[in-house]
Design a protein around this motif. Structure first.
Motif, mmCIF file in Angstrom:
data_model
loop_
_atom_site.group_PDB
_atom_site.id
_atom_site.type_symbol
_atom_site.label_atom_id
_atom_site.label_comp_id
_atom_site.label_asym_id
_atom_site.label_seq_id
_atom_site.Cartn_x
_atom_site.Cartn_y
_atom_site.Cartn_z
ATOM 1 N N VAL A 71 27.998 13.418 4.114
ATOM 2 C CA VAL A 71 27.090 12.874 2.991
ATOM 3 C C VAL A 71 25.642 12.823 3.619
ATOM 4 C CG1 VAL A 71 26.588 10.625 1.838
ATOM 5 C CG2 VAL A 71 29.144 11.351 2.340
ATOM 6 N N THR A 72 25.078 13.021 2.752
ATOM 7 C CA THR A 72 23.443 13.025 3.268
ATOM 8 C C THR A 72 22.728 11.791 2.555
ATOM 9 O OG1 THR A 72 23.186 15.227 3.189
ATOM 10 C CG2 THR A 72 21.235 14.005 2.900
ATOM 11 N N VAL A 73 22.158 11.035 3.631
ATOM 12 C CA VAL A 73 21.545 9.770 3.033
ATOM 13 C C VAL A 73 19.905 10.069 3.149
ATOM 14 C CG1 VAL A 73 21.212 7.184 3.453
ATOM 15 C CG2 VAL A 73 23.503 8.338 3.553
ATOM 16 N N GLN A 74 19.352 9.805 2.240
ATOM 17 C CA GLN A 74 17.916 9.834 1.934
ATOM 18 C C GLN A 74 17.523 8.270 2.310
ATOM 19 O OE1 GLN A 74 17.198 11.872 -1.555
ATOM 20 N NE2 GLN A 74 17.594 13.842 -0.624
ATOM 21 N N PHE A 75 16.320 8.011 2.904
ATOM 22 C CA PHE A 75 15.879 6.731 3.220
ATOM 23 C C PHE A 75 14.405 6.761 3.513
ATOM 24 C CE2 PHE A 75 14.817 2.843 5.475
ATOM 25 C CZ PHE A 75 15.327 2.048 4.558
ATOM 26 N N LEU A 76 13.624 5.805 2.848
ATOM 27 C CA LEU A 76 11.932 5.797 3.370
ATOM 28 C C LEU A 76 11.957 4.240 3.127
ATOM 29 C CD1 LEU A 76 9.297 6.699 3.454
ATOM 30 C CD2 LEU A 76 9.127 6.898 0.843
ATOM 31 N N PRO A 115 1.167 -10.232 -9.183
ATOM 32 C CA PRO A 115 1.222 -9.672 -7.664
ATOM 33 C C PRO A 115 2.342 -10.410 -7.006
ATOM 34 C CG PRO A 115 -0.728 -10.932 -7.627
ATOM 35 C CD PRO A 115 -0.250 -11.086 -9.111
ATOM 36 N N LEU A 116 3.014 -9.653 -6.097
ATOM 37 C CA LEU A 116 4.076 -10.107 -5.270
ATOM 38 C C LEU A 116 3.629 -9.657 -3.798
ATOM 39 C CD1 LEU A 116 7.124 -8.243 -7.186
ATOM 40 C CD2 LEU A 116 6.619 -10.681 -7.270
ATOM 41 N N LYS A 117 3.956 -10.616 -2.995
ATOM 42 C CA LYS A 117 4.010 -10.558 -1.497
ATOM 43 C C LYS A 117 5.066 -9.777 -1.044
ATOM 44 C CE LYS A 117 2.639 -13.038 2.612
ATOM 45 N NZ LYS A 117 3.752 -13.119 3.211
ATOM 46 N N SER A 118 4.885 -8.694 -0.305
ATOM 47 C CA SER A 118 6.233 -7.962 -0.151
ATOM 48 C C SER A 118 6.472 -8.127 1.620
ATOM 49 C CB SER A 118 5.973 -6.231 -0.382
ATOM 50 O OG SER A 118 7.041 -5.596 0.231
ATOM 51 N N GLY A 119 8.078 -8.013 1.516
ATOM 52 C CA GLY A 119 8.324 -8.173 2.966
ATOM 53 C C GLY A 119 9.038 -6.795 3.316
ATOM 54 N N GLY A 120 8.518 -5.769 2.499
ATOM 55 C CA GLY A 120 9.054 -4.627 2.604
ATOM 56 C C GLY A 120 9.675 -3.708 1.596
ATOM 57 N N GLU A 121 9.562 -2.358 1.203
ATOM 58 C CA GLU A 121 9.957 -1.634 0.257
ATOM 59 C C GLU A 121 10.878 -0.689 0.841
ATOM 60 O OE1 GLU A 121 6.333 -1.849 -2.981
ATOM 61 O OE2 GLU A 121 6.874 0.043 -1.959
ATOM 62 N N PHE A 122 11.995 -0.229 0.339
ATOM 63 C CA PHE A 122 12.517 1.252 0.750
ATOM 64 C C PHE A 122 13.215 1.836 -0.383
ATOM 65 C CE2 PHE A 122 15.624 -2.387 0.824
ATOM 66 C CZ PHE A 122 17.038 -1.880 0.440
ATOM 67 N N PHE A 123 13.537 3.093 -0.048
ATOM 68 C CA PHE A 123 14.075 4.017 -1.020
ATOM 69 C C PHE A 123 15.354 4.463 -0.436
ATOM 70 C CE2 PHE A 123 15.206 8.260 -2.285
ATOM 71 C CZ PHE A 123 15.266 8.329 -3.641
ATOM 72 N N ILE A 124 16.641 4.705 -0.786
ATOM 73 C CA ILE A 124 17.791 4.839 -0.528
ATOM 74 C C ILE A 124 18.448 5.787 -1.580
ATOM 75 C CG2 ILE A 124 19.007 2.892 -1.003
ATOM 76 C CD1 ILE A 124 20.545 3.356 1.510
ATOM 77 N N LYS A 125 19.085 6.923 -1.113
ATOM 78 C CA LYS A 125 19.949 7.733 -2.053
ATOM 79 C C LYS A 125 21.089 8.286 -1.504
ATOM 80 C CE LYS A 125 19.542 11.424 -5.477
ATOM 81 N NZ LYS A 125 18.512 12.281 -6.185
#
Length: 267
Positions: free
Chosen positions: A24-29, A52-62
């Motif tokens: 399985v390939t997991v793409q992550f950013l 606006p929001l104060k972010s603790g971090g964004e991420f992308f996963i697939k």
């Protein structure tokens, strides 16, 4: 950037709900810096063009197998530990909330101006109760129980403090372009000083970029960027947000590297 992703055994199923075996390939950013938020066009706002929001971090996963997107198996979850030190430290008094991104305007391949800037596409963050975030002194732990739909677009997630800006009265901040928005395909972003927060401001009419949720009294830098005949143009405008403020700006030619250097200085 220090993010830890934990995926349990037998975590994935096909879209027909069949168990998955093999590679399985997991793409992550992962995204923590305002410059990366801007370059990925993933602003931290509650809804499209919202507060606006104060972010603790964004991420992308697939997760994919044989070019087909996979789903999370029922009863399985993925945890993403986001270092709180990257966004100013763990805020245990104002716990983070789980947000997911939905596509608002898919990228059609054309720019905002006639043959000028690139198509950005637009996403909208919305709070979700399907997933959760636990706030600790050193980490925010985002727990995913399902991937976003459609699965082929992957999943964008965000740990956010949605109450931080409520301490400031909202006002309208308008950026006024002295150049043709159509010719340059101008985009404008607000990067808040000393905060992990960045918003995209959209134009209405020919020259006006109003933002109705500007937190009065805070400092930010308006970043304007456009492209004309393959040349990058930009403007960086420091602002202390006042009541019903209008700020004019003029684009100047620059290079991609110079623009990126100025942008990273705002992190």
């Amino acid at each position: 950037q220090g993010t830890t992703v934990t995926i349990p055994a037998n975590a994935f199923v096909t879209q027909a709900n069949a168990p998955v075996a093999g590679m399985v390939t997991v793409q992550f950013l992962d995204i923590y810096k305002k410059s990366d938020m801007l370059l990925a066009n993933m602003p931290t706002t509650n809804g499209y063009g919202g507060p606006p929001l104060k972010s603790g971090g964004e991420f992308f996963i697939k997760a994919i197998q044989a070019n087909a997107p996979l789903l999370l198996a029922p009863g399985k979850n993925i945890t993403v530990a986001q270092p709180a030190s990257l966004t100013g430290g763990g805020d245990t008094l104002n716990p983070q909330q789980a947000f997911i991104a939905d596509i608002v305007f898919p990228c059609s391949g054309s720019g905002p101006g006639p043959g000028s800037g690139p198509c950005l596409g637009e996403w909208s963050w919305t709070p979700t109760t399907a997933d959760s975030v636990n706030t600790f002194a050193n980490n925010y732990i985002f727990t995913m129980y399902q991937f976003n739909t459609p699965a082929d677009s992957g999943s964008w997630c965000n740990s956010d403090n949605s109450s931080y800006f409520s301490a400031y009265p909202q006002t309208q901040l308008t950026l006024l372009a002295n150049d043709s928005v159509n010719i340059y395909g101008t985009n404008i972003f607000l990067a808040f000083k000393n905060l992990s927060s960045m918003v995209h401001v959209y134009h209405y009419g020919h020259r006006y970029f109003p933002y109705n949720y500007a937190p009065q009294g805070l400092q930010c830098t308006a970043v304007a960027v456009g492209i004309k005949n393959g040349q990058v143009y930009s403007a960086f405008i420091p602002i202390t947000i006042g009541a019903n403020q209008t700020v004019p700006f003029t684009l100047s030619p620059t290079t991609t590297s110079s623009f990126t250097t100025q942008l990273q200085a705002l992190n």
